[in-house]
Structures are given as structure tokens and as C-alpha cells.
Design a protein around this motif. Structure first.
Motif, short mmCIF file in Angstrom:
data_model
loop_
_atom_site.label_atom_id
_atom_site.label_comp_id
_atom_site.label_asym_id
_atom_site.label_seq_id
_atom_site.Cartn_x
_atom_site.Cartn_y
_atom_site.Cartn_z
N LYS A 3 0.85 -1.18 0.00
CA LYS A 3 0.00 0.00 0.00
C LYS A 3 0.89 1.24 0.00
O LYS A 3 1.78 1.38 0.84
CB LYS A 3 -0.88 -0.02 1.25
CG LYS A 3 -1.98 0.96 1.27
CD LYS A 3 -2.85 0.91 2.53
CE LYS A 3 -2.85 -0.39 3.29
NZ LYS A 3 -3.66 -0.33 4.52
N VAL A 4 0.63 2.15 -0.95
CA VAL A 4 1.42 3.37 -1.10
C VAL A 4 0.52 4.58 -0.90
O VAL A 4 -0.55 4.68 -1.51
CB VAL A 4 2.09 3.45 -2.49
CG1 VAL A 4 2.96 4.70 -2.59
CG2 VAL A 4 2.92 2.20 -2.77
N LEU A 5 0.96 5.51 -0.06
CA LEU A 5 0.27 6.78 0.13
C LEU A 5 0.98 7.83 -0.73
O LEU A 5 2.19 8.02 -0.60
CB LEU A 5 0.30 7.20 1.60
CG LEU A 5 -0.19 8.61 1.93
CD1 LEU A 5 -1.65 8.81 1.52
CD2 LEU A 5 0.01 8.89 3.41
N TYR A 26 0.34 -1.87 -7.28
CA TYR A 26 0.27 -1.40 -5.89
C TYR A 26 -1.12 -0.91 -5.54
O TYR A 26 -1.85 -0.41 -6.40
CB TYR A 26 1.28 -0.26 -5.68
CG TYR A 26 2.71 -0.70 -5.87
CD1 TYR A 26 3.39 -1.37 -4.85
CD2 TYR A 26 3.38 -0.47 -7.06
CE1 TYR A 26 4.69 -1.80 -5.03
CE2 TYR A 26 4.68 -0.89 -7.24
CZ TYR A 26 5.33 -1.55 -6.22
OH TYR A 26 6.62 -1.98 -6.41
N SER A 27 -1.47 -1.01 -4.28
CA SER A 27 -2.68 -0.40 -3.74
C SER A 27 -2.31 1.05 -3.41
O SER A 27 -1.26 1.30 -2.82
CB SER A 27 -3.10 -1.15 -2.48
OG SER A 27 -4.13 -0.48 -1.83
N SER A 44 -4.53 4.60 7.39
CA SER A 44 -4.35 3.49 6.44
C SER A 44 -3.08 2.68 6.65
O SER A 44 -2.97 1.58 6.11
CB SER A 44 -4.37 4.03 5.01
OG SER A 44 -3.26 4.88 4.79
N PRO A 46 0.19 2.85 5.47
CA PRO A 46 0.78 2.39 4.22
C PRO A 46 2.17 1.80 4.44
O PRO A 46 2.79 2.01 5.47
CB PRO A 46 0.86 3.67 3.39
CG PRO A 46 1.03 4.74 4.41
CD PRO A 46 0.18 4.30 5.58
N ASN A 47 2.65 1.08 3.42
CA ASN A 47 3.98 0.51 3.46
C ASN A 47 5.04 1.49 2.99
O ASN A 47 6.21 1.37 3.35
CB ASN A 47 4.05 -0.74 2.57
CG ASN A 47 3.03 -1.76 2.98
OD1 ASN A 47 1.95 -1.80 2.39
ND2 ASN A 47 3.32 -2.56 3.97
N SER A 118 10.35 -1.31 -0.69
CA SER A 118 9.33 -2.19 -0.11
C SER A 118 9.69 -3.66 -0.25
O SER A 118 8.85 -4.52 0.02
CB SER A 118 7.98 -1.91 -0.76
OG SER A 118 8.03 -2.20 -2.15
#
Length: 121
Positions: A3-5, A26-27, A44, A46-47, A118
Motif C-alpha cells: 500500500k502506497v500513500l 500497488y494499492s 491506512s 501504508p507501506n 518495499s
């Protein structure tokens, strides 16, 4: 799924980065400024975070420092910015950034930066 913001105040650039990441599998969560980004980061978890540096309300460096001070401080933060000077890069890395991309960027620039930070996920 990783998960990326994405935190970017320019709509077109935010959407482009998000599209590149979605195409890369990616999400993605997005935010329009640093304060919104910090709220979404906390919600959230994120990663990885990608942020512009020059934004209203809260700059990308302020966002990075807030993330690094949180209990999730090990989350990598990538700058994606128009600031190209060596001193800007040096100062950003000193503030806790894990990677520094300059605009204009390519799809590969974005996806490779996220992938390299990641890999341990």
C-alpha cells in the motif's frame, strides 16, 4: 499487497503517480496536502509514502518528520519534487527521507523507488 500513500497538491501529478503505481500492481491512497496525508497515513498505515516537498498547510519535510516520529516511523518516505539542487537533496535526506526523485519523473522512476524500498514487505 503493498500500500502506497501519495501526497501531492497538484491534481494532475497526483493522479499520474497514482496511475503509475496502480499499473505497477500497488494499492494506492492519495492525499492533497501534508495534513491530509498525515491523517491518511495514520488511518491506512501504508507501506511506503511518496510526497511532494512544497505544499500548503504542511510541507513534505514536515510530513516526513511527523511520520518518522510516529510508532510507524520505519515506513519509507520518498520525495518527488521540483527541488533539484544538491543542497535540497542533502537537507531532505538529513530530515529522514529514504529516497529523492526529481520532477519530471518517469513511470520507472516511481515504480522502481517504491519497489526498492518495499522489498522487505
Amino acid at each position: 499487497m503493498i500500500k502506497v500513500l501519495v501526497v501531492e497538491d497538484t491534481n494532475s501529478e497526483r493522479e499520474l503517480i497514482c496511475d503509475y503505481l496502480r499499473e505497477g500492481g500497488y494499492s494506492v491512497i492519495s492525499a492533497c496536502d501534508g495534513k491530509d496525508g498525515l491523517d491518511k497515513f495514520e488511518q491506512s498505515r501504508p507501506n511506503v509514502v511518496i510526497t511532494d516537498l512544497m505544499m500548503p498547510e504542511m510541507s513534505g519535510l514536515e510530513l516526513c518528520r511527523a511520520i518518522k516520529k510516529s510508532i510507524l516511523g520505519a515506513v519509507p518516505v520518498i520525495a518527488c519534487t521540483a527541488k533539484k539542487q544538491d543542497l535540497d537533496r542533502f537537507w531532505g535526506m538529513k530530515q529522514g527521507l529514504d529516497a529523492y526523485l526529481t520532477k519530471p519523473f518517469t513511470r520507472n522512476d516511481i515504480v522502481q523507488a517504491v519497489q526498492s524500498l518495499s522489498l522487505g514487505e
